[in-house]
Write a protein that holds these residues in place. Sequence first.
Motif, PDB file in Angstrom:
ATOM      1  N   ARG A 111       0.467  -1.126  -0.220  1.00  0.00           N
ATOM      2  CA  ARG A 111       0.307  -0.071  -0.540  1.00  0.00           C
ATOM      3  C   ARG A 111       1.390   1.635   0.398  1.00  0.00           C
ATOM      4  NH1 ARG A 111      -4.239  -2.105   5.048  1.00  0.00           N
ATOM      5  NH2 ARG A 111      -4.829  -3.612   3.430  1.00  0.00           N
ATOM      6  N   ARG A 112       1.375   1.241   1.390  1.00  0.00           N
ATOM      7  CA  ARG A 112       2.335   3.056   0.858  1.00  0.00           C
ATOM      8  C   ARG A 112       3.702   2.678  -0.580  1.00  0.00           C
ATOM      9  NH1 ARG A 112       5.626   0.418   4.778  1.00  0.00           N
ATOM     10  NH2 ARG A 112       6.895   0.023   3.352  1.00  0.00           N
ATOM     11  N   ALA A 113       4.076   1.708  -0.830  1.00  0.00           N
ATOM     12  CA  ALA A 113       5.376   1.456  -2.304  1.00  0.00           C
ATOM     13  C   ALA A 113       4.016   2.217  -3.110  1.00  0.00           C
ATOM     14  CB  ALA A 113       5.420   0.562  -2.773  1.00  0.00           C
ATOM     15  N   ALA A 114       2.704   1.529  -3.463  1.00  0.00           N
ATOM     16  CA  ALA A 114       1.988   1.936  -4.282  1.00  0.00           C
ATOM     17  C   ALA A 114       1.609   3.372  -4.722  1.00  0.00           C
ATOM     18  CB  ALA A 114       0.548   0.876  -4.216  1.00  0.00           C
ATOM     19  N   LEU A 115       1.067   4.282  -3.518  1.00  0.00           N
ATOM     20  CA  LEU A 115       0.724   5.369  -2.760  1.00  0.00           C
ATOM     21  C   LEU A 115       1.867   6.573  -3.368  1.00  0.00           C
ATOM     22  CD1 LEU A 115      -1.338   7.206  -2.204  1.00  0.00           C
ATOM     23  CD2 LEU A 115      -0.458   7.037  -0.536  1.00  0.00           C
ATOM     24  N   ALA A 116       2.977   5.756  -2.706  1.00  0.00           N
ATOM     25  CA  ALA A 116       4.694   6.584  -3.223  1.00  0.00           C
ATOM     26  C   ALA A 116       4.944   6.306  -4.424  1.00  0.00           C
ATOM     27  CB  ALA A 116       5.725   5.829  -2.441  1.00  0.00           C
ATOM     28  N   ALA A 117       4.558   5.507  -5.242  1.00  0.00           N
ATOM     29  CA  ALA A 117       4.551   5.494  -6.685  1.00  0.00           C
ATOM     30  C   ALA A 117       4.241   6.661  -7.205  1.00  0.00           C
ATOM     31  CB  ALA A 117       5.051   3.826  -7.314  1.00  0.00           C
ATOM     32  N   ALA A 118       2.621   5.980  -7.023  1.00  0.00           N
ATOM     33  CA  ALA A 118       1.911   7.268  -7.725  1.00  0.00           C
ATOM     34  C   ALA A 118       1.589   9.238  -7.199  1.00  0.00           C
ATOM     35  CB  ALA A 118       0.322   6.961  -7.372  1.00  0.00           C
ATOM     36  N   LEU A 119       2.573   9.354  -6.605  1.00  0.00           N
ATOM     37  CA  LEU A 119       3.021  10.519  -5.405  1.00  0.00           C
ATOM     38  C   LEU A 119       4.452  10.661  -6.857  1.00  0.00           C
ATOM     39  CD1 LEU A 119       2.607  10.390  -2.172  1.00  0.00           C
ATOM     40  CD2 LEU A 119       1.114  12.150  -3.746  1.00  0.00           C
ATOM     41  N   ARG A 120       5.143  10.225  -6.958  1.00  0.00           N
ATOM     42  CA  ARG A 120       6.142  10.220  -7.762  1.00  0.00           C
ATOM     43  C   ARG A 120       6.258  10.565  -9.424  1.00  0.00           C
ATOM     44  NH1 ARG A 120       9.127   6.259  -3.788  1.00  0.00           N
ATOM     45  NH2 ARG A 120       8.069   5.049  -5.301  1.00  0.00           N
ATOM     46  N   ALA A 121       4.660   9.630  -9.565  1.00  0.00           N
ATOM     47  CA  ALA A 121       4.710   9.866 -11.132  1.00  0.00           C
ATOM     48  C   ALA A 121       4.434  11.012 -11.512  1.00  0.00           C
ATOM     49  CB  ALA A 121       3.366   8.888 -11.910  1.00  0.00           C
ATOM     50  N   GLU A 122       3.389  11.772 -10.044  1.00  0.00           N
ATOM     51  CA  GLU A 122       3.203  12.885 -10.387  1.00  0.00           C
ATOM     52  C   GLU A 122       3.886  13.920  -9.732  1.00  0.00           C
ATOM     53  OE1 GLU A 122      -0.001  14.510 -10.862  1.00  0.00           O
ATOM     54  OE2 GLU A 122      -1.057  12.310 -10.882  1.00  0.00           O
ATOM     55  N   ASP A 123       5.045  13.851  -9.999  1.00  0.00           N
ATOM     56  CA  ASP A 123       6.778  14.855  -9.120  1.00  0.00           C
ATOM     57  C   ASP A 123       6.376  15.163  -7.981  1.00  0.00           C
ATOM     58  OD1 ASP A 123       7.369  14.503 -12.010  1.00  0.00           O
ATOM     59  OD2 ASP A 123       6.508  16.622 -12.570  1.00  0.00           O
ATOM     60  N   ILE A 124       5.873  14.169  -7.428  1.00  0.00           N
ATOM     61  CA  ILE A 124       5.149  14.399  -6.097  1.00  0.00           C
ATOM     62  C   ILE A 124       6.844  13.930  -5.173  1.00  0.00           C
ATOM     63  CG2 ILE A 124       4.444  14.600  -3.793  1.00  0.00           C
ATOM     64  CD1 ILE A 124       3.940  17.091  -5.532  1.00  0.00           C
ATOM     65  N   VAL A 125       8.090  13.867  -5.103  1.00  0.00           N
ATOM     66  CA  VAL A 125       9.035  13.338  -4.034  1.00  0.00           C
ATOM     67  C   VAL A 125       7.657  13.097  -2.746  1.00  0.00           C
ATOM     68  CG1 VAL A 125      11.562  13.074  -3.337  1.00  0.00           C
ATOM     69  CG2 VAL A 125      10.519  14.522  -5.454  1.00  0.00           C
ATOM     70  N   VAL A 126       8.464  11.294  -1.998  1.00  0.00           N
ATOM     71  CA  VAL A 126       8.351  10.825  -1.070  1.00  0.00           C
ATOM     72  C   VAL A 126       9.386   9.354  -1.316  1.00  0.00           C
ATOM     73  CG1 VAL A 126       5.935  11.896  -1.011  1.00  0.00           C
ATOM     74  CG2 VAL A 126       6.059   9.653  -1.706  1.00  0.00           C
ATOM     75  N   HIS A 127       9.692   9.343   0.037  1.00  0.00           N
ATOM     76  CA  HIS A 127      10.358   8.773   0.801  1.00  0.00           C
ATOM     77  C   HIS A 127       9.514   7.746   1.350  1.00  0.00           C
ATOM     78  CE1 HIS A 127      13.979  10.628  -1.077  1.00  0.00           C
ATOM     79  NE2 HIS A 127      13.674  11.888  -0.330  1.00  0.00           N
ATOM     80  N   THR A 128       9.987   6.266   0.868  1.00  0.00           N
ATOM     81  CA  THR A 128       8.746   5.689   1.184  1.00  0.00           C
ATOM     82  C   THR A 128       9.981   4.428   1.805  1.00  0.00           C
ATOM     83  OG1 THR A 128       7.410   2.960   0.560  1.00  0.00           O
ATOM     84  CG2 THR A 128       9.197   3.757  -0.810  1.00  0.00           C
ATOM     85  N   THR A 129      10.129   4.088   3.018  1.00  0.00           N
ATOM     86  CA  THR A 129      11.086   2.995   3.710  1.00  0.00           C
ATOM     87  C   THR A 129      10.200   2.048   4.658  1.00  0.00           C
ATOM     88  OG1 THR A 129      10.811   4.757   5.189  1.00  0.00           O
ATOM     89  CG2 THR A 129      12.548   4.770   4.288  1.00  0.00           C
ATOM     90  N   ASP A 130       9.869   2.813   5.876  1.00  0.00           N
ATOM     91  CA  ASP A 130       8.821   1.804   6.340  1.00  0.00           C
ATOM     92  C   ASP A 130       7.784   2.688   7.367  1.00  0.00           C
ATOM     93  OD1 ASP A 130       8.323  -0.932   8.051  1.00  0.00           O
ATOM     94  OD2 ASP A 130      10.056  -1.131   8.399  1.00  0.00           O
ATOM     95  N   GLY A 131       6.827   1.543   8.069  1.00  0.00           N
ATOM     96  CA  GLY A 131       5.681   2.413   8.670  1.00  0.00           C
ATOM     97  C   GLY A 131       3.972   2.845   8.002  1.00  0.00           C
ATOM     98  N   LEU A 132       3.582   2.852   8.456  1.00  0.00           N
ATOM     99  CA  LEU A 132       1.955   3.330   8.391  1.00  0.00           C
ATOM    100  C   LEU A 132       1.533   4.467   7.227  1.00  0.00           C
ATOM    101  CD1 LEU A 132       0.434   1.033  11.246  1.00  0.00           C
ATOM    102  CD2 LEU A 132       0.769   0.239   8.817  1.00  0.00           C
TER     103      LEU A 132
END
Length: 359
Positions: A270-291
């Motif tokens: 879930r975290r990776a899917a949202l992070a990848a979708a945000l990066r596709a929108e040019d929003i840089v997030v660092h997905t490491t761990d957590g909720l």
Amino acid sequence: MRRESGLDTAAKLGWSSIDLEHVRPDPALLPPLEDAVAAGARARWRPVDEQDGITPRLLAAVTPTWPYPAADWTVAGSGADGFRLACHAVARAGDVVAVAEPTDPLILETLRDLRIRIVPVTCDHEGPEPASLAEALARRPVAFVHQPRVAVPTGLSVSRERLAGLAASLDGLTVLEYDALGPLSAASPMSLGTLLPDVLHVRSYCHAYGPELRSGVVAGPAWLVERVRRLRALDTTWTGRILQDTQAFLIDDPDTGALLRQARTRYAARRAALAAALRAEDIVVHTTDGLGLWVPVADEIRALMSLAAQGVSVAAGSRYHSRPPAGQHVYVTIGLLPDDPGLAITLAGLIAAAARGRP
């Protein structure tokens, strides 16, 4: 037959029905409790159980995964309860405490409620920054508070190298550590307790095994743990042996361990899917761990209002700081986000527009 899209799913569920603001586990990913409670109910009563604070079975279960050999142990009604007691044990109203930030609002709210003055220590991707810590130590704090692994909200863990540097600066100072996700974290347990003597480590098990057990463990030097134990004795609550041994069963049970690994995998997806979708929108997030994901925005207030207009509620990034931060963020939790890539893409589009300050 047409496959249901993320937009269809969002319309059907309603964004307001999906909690993206609070760090909560998915009830569907929690282990069943029937066998565990039955095992706990068979616990043999000992007159000293309440006095000791922790049952022998729970102590045996948590010791192998503790990040350092603690001198003494006790239990609390949750990780939050354990941290509150730990704060009471080391600081009084008016004292100064240095806090690694951004941090769990629970930490800030607890310190404020106790009228303890907070001095922030900024963090980078490796943990608390040495220069910022040096500035905070000049204020003569009575303790330093940090989250050694999977910090809320960033999901980052302190690197081994940074821990060693912190230990050199913190020698002689009491350290409070809060491990909010406990065994739900993918990262290995870590602590300054491997390097310093006066480290009080608080671990919550609520996100991994469910909040109903109200389980938290506190361990560290004997003099500090004894203070925690005496403070809790002044309260009307205590954690009975049945709940403690129920928790111990879950920690030791191989089937529960397999379910926990599956939960980590689902949350990570879930975290990776949202992070990848945000990066596709040019929003840089660092997905490491957590909720959750720590998402940068141009303007926090505008971002929150924009998302609220779409029925989406996320957490204000300012809640994770003791004073206005240099950069602005919102925190988007993924614990209850449905396993739907299309929904993640739709959500990322809404967040991205809000992050840029567009309606």
